[in-house]
Design an enzyme around this catalytic site. Sequence first.
Site, PDB file in Angstrom:
ATOM      1  N   PHE A  25       0.829  -1.201   0.000  1.00 49.20           N
ATOM      2  CA  PHE A  25       0.000   0.000   0.000  1.00 49.20           C
ATOM      3  C   PHE A  25       0.863   1.250   0.000  1.00 49.20           C
ATOM      4  O   PHE A  25       2.033   1.208   0.395  1.00 49.20           O
ATOM      5  CB  PHE A  25      -0.923  -0.008   1.232  1.00 49.20           C
ATOM      6  CG  PHE A  25      -1.902  -1.152   1.196  1.00 49.20           C
ATOM      7  CD1 PHE A  25      -3.053  -1.074   0.432  1.00 49.20           C
ATOM      8  CD2 PHE A  25      -1.642  -2.316   1.893  1.00 49.20           C
ATOM      9  CE1 PHE A  25      -3.941  -2.131   0.378  1.00 49.20           C
ATOM     10  CE2 PHE A  25      -2.528  -3.387   1.847  1.00 49.20           C
ATOM     11  CZ  PHE A  25      -3.682  -3.293   1.087  1.00 49.20           C
ATOM     12  N   CYS A  26       0.250   2.344  -0.418  1.00 50.49           N
ATOM     13  CA  CYS A  26       0.911   3.644  -0.507  1.00 50.49           C
ATOM     14  C   CYS A  26       1.671   3.931   0.793  1.00 50.49           C
ATOM     15  O   CYS A  26       1.116   3.734   1.867  1.00 50.49           O
ATOM     16  CB  CYS A  26      -0.142   4.723  -0.751  1.00 50.49           C
ATOM     17  SG  CYS A  26       0.524   6.377  -0.919  1.00 50.49           S
ATOM     18  N   PRO A  27       2.914   4.303   0.694  1.00 45.94           N
ATOM     19  CA  PRO A  27       3.697   4.733  -0.472  1.00 45.94           C
ATOM     20  C   PRO A  27       4.616   3.639  -1.034  1.00 45.94           C
ATOM     21  O   PRO A  27       5.446   3.924  -1.888  1.00 45.94           O
ATOM     22  CB  PRO A  27       4.535   5.868   0.088  1.00 45.94           C
ATOM     23  CG  PRO A  27       4.865   5.409   1.481  1.00 45.94           C
ATOM     24  CD  PRO A  27       3.608   4.669   1.951  1.00 45.94           C
TER      25      PRO A  27
END
Length: 92
Positions: A25-27
């Site tokens: 997941f981000c980042p």
Amino acid sequence: MKNDPNPPSASDIEPITQVDACGLFCPEPVMLLHNKIRDLAGGQKLRIIATDPSTTRDIPKFCLYLGHELLEQQRRDGKYIYLIRKKSSDSG
């Protein structure tokens, strides 16, 4: 069996580096992309596969800001697939 008069030679087939960012997941997907693209020469291609929908925003912006070319962007089987060409090295 059909014979191709001009079959591609090994030098015509450009290798593409692949990055699997599925489940991250981000980042993290963009961080993986950033680290891997540094290792490539200008003009080389990289494919990144991710499952995080935020990559549809983050990866195009990454390419825009750093000057890399986003060649393809698609969604297939719940995955986001991007093909990126690293910008050519600056000379001078």
